[in-house]
Design an enzyme around this catalytic site. Structure first.
Site, mmCIF file in Angstrom:
data_model
loop_
_atom_site.group_PDB
_atom_site.id
_atom_site.type_symbol
_atom_site.label_atom_id
_atom_site.label_comp_id
_atom_site.label_asym_id
_atom_site.label_seq_id
_atom_site.Cartn_x
_atom_site.Cartn_y
_atom_site.Cartn_z
ATOM 1 N N ILE A 88 0.824 -1.244 -0.094
ATOM 2 C CA ILE A 88 -0.018 0.192 0.050
ATOM 3 C C ILE A 88 0.834 1.179 -0.040
ATOM 4 C CG2 ILE A 88 -1.763 -1.146 1.339
ATOM 5 C CD1 ILE A 88 -1.276 0.213 3.791
ATOM 6 N N GLY A 89 2.333 1.012 -0.115
ATOM 7 C CA GLY A 89 3.239 2.278 -0.257
ATOM 8 C C GLY A 89 4.000 2.773 1.085
ATOM 9 N N GLY A 90 4.138 1.972 1.976
ATOM 10 C CA GLY A 90 4.988 2.197 3.004
ATOM 11 C C GLY A 90 6.114 2.787 2.732
ATOM 12 N N ILE A 138 7.397 -9.939 -10.508
ATOM 13 C CA ILE A 138 8.710 -9.423 -10.566
ATOM 14 C C ILE A 138 9.751 -10.363 -10.812
ATOM 15 C CG2 ILE A 138 10.418 -8.683 -8.758
ATOM 16 C CD1 ILE A 138 8.251 -7.384 -7.112
ATOM 17 N N CYS A 177 7.380 -12.142 3.407
ATOM 18 C CA CYS A 177 8.008 -12.244 4.569
ATOM 19 C C CYS A 177 7.726 -13.762 5.118
ATOM 20 C CB CYS A 177 7.619 -11.322 5.779
ATOM 21 S SG CYS A 177 5.880 -11.105 6.173
#
Length: 263
Positions: free
Chosen positions: A13-15, A56, A78
């Site tokens: 979400i863009g941390g 990716i 993670c």
């Protein structure tokens, strides 16, 4: 150094994007990549930019070279490293994209000058950690590693995280032998910021905010491990008038309620 140009991998979400803009307001995120559609929608809401919904694992050195980015921000999955999981590390299928990305770095003509990676505690003891170090060292990067808690920066959240900072230039501060990964202190980070010439993109306001974290840490230490008796008595004395006002207000509310019941 001029304005930092970054790529954000596993953007969520863009941390990382948010942290970058706080630390270096003039920095730009050239592109972000995440395979999760819901996370990408939230990212778009937060930054009015849509990440590329790509795998990716299939990105190539040629594609990455096109960006000529100064900085890579990375927060790979993670789950392969969590203490509650199977801890399969590099053998976990969810690590494949990160492994592939690392394999592209030596083949690039314009690899990034810096990388910042974040993950859970447990990554530093995994086989993936060894592969990361091997890749970065082989590509000419200098590495410092930290295990940090938001509590060190005045944020009431105690979960620790692993961070790896890689740079093509040597870091000016020498860490104690055997201290990597280490529990870094705000004072050491401030020393890094003061001595690293390439961190001049930090604004004066950001540096002041970093400096203020040291006092926040002291306040949190007092909260967690106790306040000296003299200070505690002073605070209790200062709090008495406020407590008296609260008690008077409570009594007034009770009286008003009784009057309504008998009215």
């Amino acid at each position: 150094m001029g304005r930092l140009a970054a790529l954000e991998f596993y953007s969520g979400i863009g941390g990382m994007h948010c942290a970058l803009k706080l630390a270096a307001p003039t920095a730009t995120v050239l592109d972000a990549f995440d395979i999760n559609h819901s996370a990408n929608r939230c990212y778009e809401h937060n930054f009015h930019e849509t990440p590329k919904q790509v795998d990716i694992e299939h990105m190539t050195a040629v594609q990455l070279d096109v960006y000529a980015a100064d900085l890579w921000l990375l927060a790979p999955p993670c789950q392969p490293f969590t203490r509650q999981g199977a801890q399969r590390g590099a053998q976990d299928n969810r690590s494949r994209s990160f492994l592939s990305l690392l394999e592209q770095v030596p083949a690039m003509r314009q690899p990034p000058s810096y990388m910042l990676l974040e993950n859970v505690v447990g990554f530093e003891t995994s086989d993936m950690h060894g592969l990361l170090q091997q890749c970065l060292a082989g590509a000419g990067y200098h590495i410092v590693e930290f295990i940090l808690s938001p509590l060190q920066y005045g944020i009431p959240y105690s979960r620790r995280r692993y961070f790896c900072l890689a740079s093509k230039q040597a870091f000016p501060v020498t860490l104690p032998a055997g201290a990597q990964p280490c529990l870094c202190t705000p004072a050491l980070l401030l020393q890094l910021l003061e001595q690293q010439a390439d961190m001049q993109t930090l604004t004066a306001a950001a540096q002041q905010a970093m400096a203020s974290h040291v006092s926040h840490v002291q306040s949190i230490s007092e909260y967690l491990w106790g306040t000296p008796p003299g200070q505690q008595q002073q605070r209790e004395h200062e709090a008495q008038p406020q407590q008296q006002l609260q008690q008077e207000r409570h009594t007034q509310i009770q009286q008003e309620q009784q009057l309504k019941q008998h009215g």
